[in-house]
Design a protein around this motif. Structure first.
Motif, PDB file in Angstrom:
ATOM      1  N   PRO A  70      35.042  41.046 -20.519  1.00 57.05           N
ATOM      2  CA  PRO A  70      34.717  41.718 -19.261  1.00 57.05           C
ATOM      3  C   PRO A  70      34.197  40.737 -18.218  1.00 57.05           C
ATOM      4  N   ASP A  71      34.547  40.971 -16.962  1.00 54.83           N
ATOM      5  CA  ASP A  71      34.086  40.100 -15.885  1.00 54.83           C
ATOM      6  C   ASP A  71      32.564  40.006 -15.846  1.00 54.83           C
ATOM      7  N   GLU A  72      31.892  41.123 -16.156  1.00 54.55           N
ATOM      8  CA  GLU A  72      30.429  41.123 -16.072  1.00 54.55           C
ATOM      9  C   GLU A  72      29.783  40.311 -17.192  1.00 54.55           C
ATOM     10  N   ASN A  73      30.579  39.890 -18.172  1.00 58.35           N
ATOM     11  CA  ASN A  73      30.056  39.067 -19.255  1.00 58.35           C
ATOM     12  C   ASN A  73      30.221  37.572 -18.997  1.00 58.35           C
ATOM     13  N   VAL A  74      30.825  37.232 -17.875  1.00 56.37           N
ATOM     14  CA  VAL A  74      31.039  35.826 -17.511  1.00 56.37           C
ATOM     15  C   VAL A  74      30.087  35.493 -16.370  1.00 56.37           C
ATOM     16  N   ALA A 125      37.218  26.002 -17.512  1.00 58.84           N
ATOM     17  CA  ALA A 125      37.014  26.891 -18.663  1.00 58.84           C
ATOM     18  C   ALA A 125      37.861  28.144 -18.550  1.00 58.84           C
ATOM     19  N   ARG A 126      38.015  28.660 -17.356  1.00 58.01           N
ATOM     20  CA  ARG A 126      38.863  29.848 -17.180  1.00 58.01           C
ATOM     21  C   ARG A 126      40.314  29.516 -17.528  1.00 58.01           C
ATOM     22  N   HIS A 127      40.814  28.387 -17.049  1.00 54.99           N
ATOM     23  CA  HIS A 127      42.198  28.015 -17.337  1.00 54.99           C
ATOM     24  C   HIS A 127      42.408  27.757 -18.818  1.00 54.99           C
ATOM     25  N   ALA A 128      41.414  27.107 -19.449  1.00 55.45           N
ATOM     26  CA  ALA A 128      41.563  26.715 -20.852  1.00 55.45           C
ATOM     27  C   ALA A 128      41.421  27.886 -21.801  1.00 55.45           C
ATOM     28  N   GLU A 181      24.325  41.210 -34.906  1.00 56.73           N
ATOM     29  CA  GLU A 181      23.427  41.467 -33.783  1.00 56.73           C
ATOM     30  C   GLU A 181      24.044  42.287 -32.660  1.00 56.73           C
ATOM     31  N   GLY A 182      25.335  42.490 -32.683  1.00 52.58           N
ATOM     32  CA  GLY A 182      25.970  43.332 -31.677  1.00 52.58           C
ATOM     33  C   GLY A 182      26.460  42.596 -30.451  1.00 52.58           C
ATOM     34  N   GLU A 183      25.844  41.452 -30.124  1.00 51.61           N
ATOM     35  CA  GLU A 183      26.286  40.641 -28.995  1.00 51.61           C
ATOM     36  C   GLU A 183      25.778  39.223 -29.190  1.00 51.61           C
ATOM     37  N   ALA A 184      26.307  38.300 -28.386  1.00 49.74           N
ATOM     38  CA  ALA A 184      25.855  36.915 -28.444  1.00 49.74           C
ATOM     39  C   ALA A 184      26.032  36.284 -27.075  1.00 49.74           C
ATOM     40  N   HIS A 185      25.127  35.353 -26.757  1.00 54.02           N
ATOM     41  CA  HIS A 185      25.193  34.582 -25.520  1.00 54.02           C
ATOM     42  C   HIS A 185      25.457  33.127 -25.875  1.00 54.02           C
ATOM     43  N   LEU A 222      30.614  39.163 -26.162  1.00 51.18           N
ATOM     44  CA  LEU A 222      30.152  37.803 -25.892  1.00 51.18           C
ATOM     45  C   LEU A 222      29.817  37.638 -24.415  1.00 51.18           C
ATOM     46  N   HIS A 223      28.684  36.997 -24.131  1.00 51.30           N
ATOM     47  CA  HIS A 223      28.313  36.608 -22.768  1.00 51.30           C
ATOM     48  C   HIS A 223      28.443  35.100 -22.648  1.00 51.30           C
ATOM     49  N   VAL A 224      29.084  34.639 -21.579  1.00 53.97           N
ATOM     50  CA  VAL A 224      29.382  33.220 -21.389  1.00 53.97           C
ATOM     51  C   VAL A 224      28.619  32.691 -20.178  1.00 53.97           C
ATOM     52  N   TRP A 225      27.915  31.584 -20.380  1.00 50.46           N
ATOM     53  CA  TRP A 225      27.162  30.896 -19.337  1.00 50.46           C
ATOM     54  C   TRP A 225      27.607  29.437 -19.299  1.00 50.46           C
TER      55      TRP A 225
END
Length: 279
Positions: A102-106, A91-94, A35-39, A69-72
């Motif tokens: 990319p920052d814009e994906n978080v 989550a950032r530390h782990a 699919e090219g990307e995932a959330h 990947l996009h992370v929510w």
């Protein structure tokens, strides 16, 4: 709504975290290729963070194109940015700080020092969800929503005997009376969770067994919010042996899982067998 629910029982929480991590990497590789990307939606809690740490230390980690990947997050504590108790910070530390994502994906929830009140913060996150949705939807199509389960059966910040599990007209809610500190919380709602493709509930410990048993028995989500967590394609409960004491045998599936005794360099997605569906 899918009725495809499975319970994968693991001997201990270390094996549990490694198994979920391996399965996640495999599924994301497949989805991004197709699919090219995932959330995905992350959860907090001790077991949830152990899963993220296991992903970070997996030898297969760099096989995944993290830039796609996009992370929510499913919920967040109303605390200042960078506070150690925020799910985002943990989550950032782990994991996230160790990735080329990319920052814009978080997409973290707003923080208490962002100059917003709780209701404004909920509205801001709802706007961000909508901005990344397709075809006029209210939120992205989530490939996986990770959830922990509390001893009381709560998921995200949807607690029993509170209005949260019953909200069906919003994607994000604000709470100022959480029974767990801090009292201020932000959370996705059940309709968002139930519209995700896969819901993966990860829980360990004997104190979770009653809630797990009630969720699998079809309890009212107002009383046991975990009972309302289902994905449109699949719902999987990843549990350790201690949490599985009240699970009907008919719902359990023998898993194929990573263990610490396995040579990590030898692990490959082909280790998954038909007895352990890759969804």
């Amino acid at each position: 709504m899918s009725t495809d629910r499975r319970v994968l029982v693991h001997p201990d929480r270390t094996t549990l975290a490694g198994s979920v991590a391996a399965r996640f990497i495999t599924k994301m590789i497949d989805l991004i290729e197709d699919e090219g990307e995932a959330h995905v939606v992350l959860t907090g809690g001790s077991v949830g963070i152990e899963v993220l740490e296991a992903i970070a230390h997996s030898p297969a980690r760099d096989s995944l194109d993290w830039s796609a990947l996009h992370v929510w997050w499913g919920d967040e504590r109303w605390l200042p940015r960078g506070d150690d108790e925020r799910n985002e910070t943990q989550a950032r530390h782990a994991l996230l700080d160790h990735l080329a994502i990319p920052d814009e994906n978080v997409h973290p929830f707003p923080a208490s020092d962002d100059g917003l009140d709780l209701e404004e913060a909920a509205s801001r996150y709802a706007d961000e969800l909508r901005a990344h949705a397709r075809d006029g939807a209210e939120h992205p199509r989530f490939a996986i929503v990770f959830l922990g389960v509390g001893p009381d059966g709560h998921i995200a910040s949807l607690f029993p005997e509170r209005p949260g599990p019953l909200v069906d007209d919003r994607t994000v809610i604000a709470l100022d009376d959480s029974p767990k500190p801090p009292s201020g919380r932000l959370s996705l709602t059940l309709p968002v969770i139930r519209n995700s493709e896969r819901v993966w509930l990860v829980l360990a410990g004997a104190d979770k067994a009653p809630a797990l048993g009630l969720a699998l028995a079809g309890a009212n989500p107002a009383d046991v919010p975990a009972a309302g967590a289902q994905g449109t394609k699949r719902t999987v409960f990843f549990v350790d042996q201690d949490a599985a004491t009240d699970v009907p045998e008919s719902l359990t599936t023998p898993p194929s899982y990573w263990t610490g005794a396995m040579d990590q360099q030898d692990w490959m997605p082909s280790e998954w067998t038909p007895s352990s569906p890759r969804g």
